[in-house]
Structure formats: C-alpha cells, structure tokens
Design an enzyme around this catalytic site. Sequence first.
Site, PDB file in Angstrom:
ATOM      1  N   ARG A  33       0.859  -1.184   0.000  1.00 24.25           N
ATOM      2  CA  ARG A  33       0.000   0.000   0.000  1.00 24.25           C
ATOM      3  C   ARG A  33       0.895   1.234   0.000  1.00 24.25           C
ATOM      4  O   ARG A  33       2.034   1.199   0.467  1.00 24.25           O
ATOM      5  CB  ARG A  33      -0.855   0.044   1.272  1.00 24.25           C
TER       6      ARG A  33
ATOM      7  N   LYS B 150      -2.124  -2.138   7.655  1.00 22.32           N
ATOM      8  CA  LYS B 150      -3.367  -1.504   8.070  1.00 22.32           C
ATOM      9  C   LYS B 150      -3.915  -2.210   9.315  1.00 22.32           C
ATOM     10  O   LYS B 150      -3.833  -3.424   9.423  1.00 22.32           O
ATOM     11  CB  LYS B 150      -4.360  -1.646   6.918  1.00 22.32           C
TER      12      LYS B 150
ATOM     13  N   HIS C  70      -2.481   2.657  -5.918  1.00 17.72           N
ATOM     14  CA  HIS C  70      -3.216   1.416  -5.625  1.00 17.72           C
ATOM     15  C   HIS C  70      -3.319   0.521  -6.864  1.00 17.72           C
ATOM     16  O   HIS C  70      -3.457  -0.701  -6.738  1.00 17.72           O
ATOM     17  CB  HIS C  70      -4.606   1.717  -5.067  1.00 17.72           C
TER      18      HIS C  70
ATOM     19  N   ARG D  85      -0.647  -2.053  -6.701  1.00 17.69           N
ATOM     20  CA  ARG D  85      -1.023  -3.137  -5.768  1.00 17.69           C
ATOM     21  C   ARG D  85      -2.035  -4.076  -6.430  1.00 17.69           C
ATOM     22  O   ARG D  85      -1.940  -5.292  -6.330  1.00 17.69           O
ATOM     23  CB  ARG D  85      -1.592  -2.509  -4.500  1.00 17.69           C
TER      24      ARG D  85
ATOM     25  N   HIS E 222      -4.653  -8.845   3.970  1.00 17.47           N
ATOM     26  CA  HIS E 222      -6.097  -8.752   4.156  1.00 17.47           C
ATOM     27  C   HIS E 222      -6.554  -9.683   5.275  1.00 17.47           C
ATOM     28  O   HIS E 222      -6.154 -10.843   5.307  1.00 17.47           O
ATOM     29  CB  HIS E 222      -6.832  -9.162   2.869  1.00 17.47           C
TER      30      HIS E 222
ATOM     31  N   TYR F  85     -10.000  -8.722  -6.258  1.00 20.55           N
ATOM     32  CA  TYR F  85      -8.968  -8.774  -7.294  1.00 20.55           C
ATOM     33  C   TYR F  85      -9.184  -9.913  -8.287  1.00 20.55           C
ATOM     34  O   TYR F  85      -8.437 -10.033  -9.244  1.00 20.55           O
ATOM     35  CB  TYR F  85      -7.582  -8.936  -6.641  1.00 20.55           C
TER      36      TYR F  85
END
Length: 186
Positions: A31, A55, A128, A131, A154, A163
């Site tokens: 990210r 994150k 992004h 990514r 994630h 994705y």
Amino acid sequence: MLDLLDSIDTHTPLGRRNKAMLELMYASGLRCSEVVELQISQIDFSRQLLFIHGKGGKDRYVPFHDYASDLLEDYIESDRQDIMMKSQQEHDYVFVNKFGKPLTNRGVEDIVNRIVRDYDPTKKIHPHTIRHSFATHLLEQGIDIRVVQELLGHSNLSTTQVYTHITKQHLKEVYDHSHPRNQQNH
C-alpha cells in the site's frame, strides 16, 4: 504495468528512487502508506523479505525479488545516501523527497502521476493500481488466493476476492481458446 515500470527515467537520483520504489510496490503489493512508512530496519536483503506494519496494526512479512532487491540496494547505498548528506537529514525512512525528508502519501501519488503522464497521458494509474496489478498478476499465474490474501495483508478473504474479477475474464479467455469443443467454433 511492466511497460510503465520500464518507462521510468533512471538518469537522476530521484529517478532511481522512483524506479526502486515502484518496482518494490509491484514486487510486494505494498500500500502507499506502507511504502512511506517503510524503514531500512524493516528490510532483510539476505532473505529478501520486508517486515511490513500494515493496516489495522497487522504486521506481515512480504517477499521481494532479485530485480527489486538490486534497485532498492543501489538506491539506499548511493542515491538516498547522497540526498540525506546534502540535506543533513537523519532518519531511517527508506524513501525520501529531494529534501531528504520522508515521502508522504501525496508525494508518492505525485510521483506516480508524473511517471504516468510521461508514459501515457491518457492512462489513469494510481499507487493502488500497482497493488491491484500485483494481486491480479499473481492470481492469473495460478497462485492460491489465500497466499495472495496473506501477501496483501487482508484479514478477510472477501477483500482479496475483489482482485479476482479480471482473473475470471482471463480464465474465460483461456477456456474459450483452449477447449477442444469451443475451438471448432473458431
């Protein structure tokens, strides 16, 4: 994505920084915030792993390949060092602006915008997108979605499944082209 990365001008220290940064983003699916927060102490060149503070406080190890490793090592040892000495800055952040200060998210966005404008002004590519390309390309090569989930950091598989839409199209194209019964229609 490869053409965009290959288009980056590396004739200046900041150009080599840009190349190292975007190649690392593509190599590891980072990210924008993870790139700007990356510190030298989080890089293990011998095992080619990054220790990423992701994150939601979720830490993970992410690999990077030889090509990104060479660019990153050259940038850190030469260009970053020169920028830091000229500006008399001292910190551990990997990617720095022309003043030797840590790059910001906005700084990364500006760099990507300039590179994309020089490459093809009609394209809309954001940090992004790099990514997204990382994840999509791995999935298209048959990497298990759970591995991609872990690499991206994630918590939920449903986040990673975003994705897979391009991959489904790729699977359909391969199927249409490859299935013996379908080939009779061509």
